[in-house]
Scaffold this motif. Structure first.
Motif, PDB file in Angstrom:
ATOM      1  N   ALA A  97       4.558  -1.954   2.147  1.00  0.00           N
ATOM      2  CA  ALA A  97       3.253  -2.383   1.638  1.00  0.00           C
ATOM      3  C   ALA A  97       2.118  -1.825   2.498  1.00  0.00           C
ATOM      4  O   ALA A  97       1.082  -1.400   1.972  1.00  0.00           O
ATOM      5  N   LYS A  98       2.299  -1.835   3.821  1.00  0.00           N
ATOM      6  CA  LYS A  98       1.256  -1.321   4.714  1.00  0.00           C
ATOM      7  C   LYS A  98       1.059   0.181   4.519  1.00  0.00           C
ATOM      8  O   LYS A  98      -0.078   0.676   4.523  1.00  0.00           O
ATOM      9  N   ARG A 143       1.670   1.899   1.782  1.00  0.00           N
ATOM     10  CA  ARG A 143       1.015   2.113   0.482  1.00  0.00           C
ATOM     11  C   ARG A 143      -0.458   1.727   0.541  1.00  0.00           C
ATOM     12  O   ARG A 143      -1.310   2.426  -0.025  1.00  0.00           O
ATOM     13  N   GLU A 144      -0.772   0.631   1.230  1.00  0.00           N
ATOM     14  CA  GLU A 144      -2.160   0.205   1.351  1.00  0.00           C
ATOM     15  C   GLU A 144      -3.001   1.248   2.098  1.00  0.00           C
ATOM     16  O   GLU A 144      -4.157   1.507   1.749  1.00  0.00           O
ATOM     17  N   ALA A 195       7.224  -5.715  -0.851  1.00  0.00           N
ATOM     18  CA  ALA A 195       6.369  -4.957  -1.756  1.00  0.00           C
ATOM     19  C   ALA A 195       7.114  -4.626  -3.041  1.00  0.00           C
ATOM     20  O   ALA A 195       8.300  -4.290  -3.024  1.00  0.00           O
TER      21      ALA A 195
END
Length: 351
Positions: free
Chosen positions: A90-91, A93-94, A160
């Motif tokens: 998730a990090k 992708r963010e 995620a």
């Protein structure tokens, strides 16, 4: 604490492939090897590592050593949903807008995990352990957590969601590279290995290189436990799936294997033969233990682990019982053991 190492945190494997040793906090495995693959569309990661500030710092620093900013990452391919592989997805992708790909069987686990309330998971674990013969004092903390409505504290319970599916047997859409997905269920239902169908940069003999995730490791055997859907009562055979997947990978005969833990290695067929022999030996040993009826918990207490049962921590005991039950299921499917009729909790005996 992460074990100290004199090896570099970034290893260049040639041909546009690197690995970054991303630490796993307080875990004897030490680190996950996050692989970086250069493509014509930009860098792609194979796995991301554990969601922890130190792990994130190591990942971003390792990328920088390879001349890549995390913002440059084009895509992330996840071998399986476990938190030491999927945790930082998730990090990444963010920070980058990268796409995130996973096999549908593990994507279903991610969706199910996110959707279930914490008390549902605590209750499910408590029921599974009770059915496996765990003593009441072992199950009690899970029951309390369920009844008190505690928040989720286990790792990987808010992973995620992937936005792309990995299709077994097909090439991933990576411009300038030939990376084919190989479905290898067992460790998880949707575990995939990734076969880089390109000549080895050092000229090693064999069929390209294999990103093997946790499926094939040079010095340890991956955990093979149970991974059912709480809403589905289908009796699965994860060990049988794993053994079949091992043979499939062995037939690929890659020149080099790039696993997610430990180190790169060669001669995958030989390693596959070792693992097949190991599991056959273990199944034979369990048949000896099952000369008397035993629950999965009692069987796990008697099995050989990397330390005495009395020294195995609480969470690791749950994993051990799951692995014991996976092996028993394999014996039942092979007709070498059976459940004792009317036993509660269920016991198994060799036949």
């Amino acid at each position: 604490m992460t074990p100290r190492t004199t090896e570099p945190p970034v290893i260049e494997h040639g041909g546009g492939v690197w690995s970054i040793k991303v630490p796993i906090p307080d875990n004897p495995l030490g680190f996950t090897l996050v692989h970086l693959l250069d493509t014509d569309a930009g860098p792609v990661l194979v796995d991301t590592g554990w969601d922890d500030p130190a792990s994130w710092a190591t990942l971003t620093a390792g990328l920088a050593t390879c001349g890549v900013a995390v913002e440059d990452v084009h895509g992330v391919v996840i071998t399986h949903h476990h938190p030491d592989h999927h945790g930082l997805s998730a990090k990444v992708r963010e920070a980058s807008g990268a796409w995130l790909a996973m096999h549908e069987a593990d994507a279903a686990v991610v969706r199910r995990t996110r959707a279930q309330p914490p008390e549902r998971w605590y209750g499910y674990l408590a029921a599974k352990l009770t059915a496996a013969g765990a003593p009441a004092e072992h199950v009690a903390p899970l029951v309390r957590a369920r009844d008190e409505g505690r928040p989720r504290t286990l790792p990987g319970l808010d992973p995620a969601l992937p936005d792309r599916a990995i299709t077994p047997g097909e090439l991933l859409g990576l411009p300038g590279r030939r990376l084919r997905a190989v479905w290898t269920p067992g460790h998880t239902p949707g575990h995939v290995c990734l076969h880089l169908e390109e000549d080895h940069p050092a000229g090693l003999r064999g069929n390209g290189r294999l990103f093997s995730g946790d499926h094939l490791l040079p010095g340890i055997t991956p955990h093979i436990g149970l991974h059912e859907d709480p809403e589905d009562d289908t009796v699965t055979d994860p060990l049988g799936d794993y053994l079949d997947s091992l043979e499939r990978v062995g037939r690929l005969a890659p020149a080099e294997v790039l696993p997610a833990h430990q180190r790169a290695f060669t001669d995958a067929p030989a390693r596959v033969r070792e693992l097949l022999a190991h599991h056959e030996e273990r199944l034979t040993g369990l048949l000896t233990l099952l000369a008397e009826p035993l629950t999965p918990w009692r069987l796990a207490e008697r099995m050989e682990w990397n330390r005495p049962w009395a020294e195995i921590p609480y969470g690791s005991r749950n994993i051990a019982v799951s692995e014991a039950e996976a092996h028993v299921r394999r014996l039942v499917k092979l007709g070498r053991a059976e459940a004792v009729p009317g036993s509660d909790p269920v016991t198994y005996v060799a036949v």
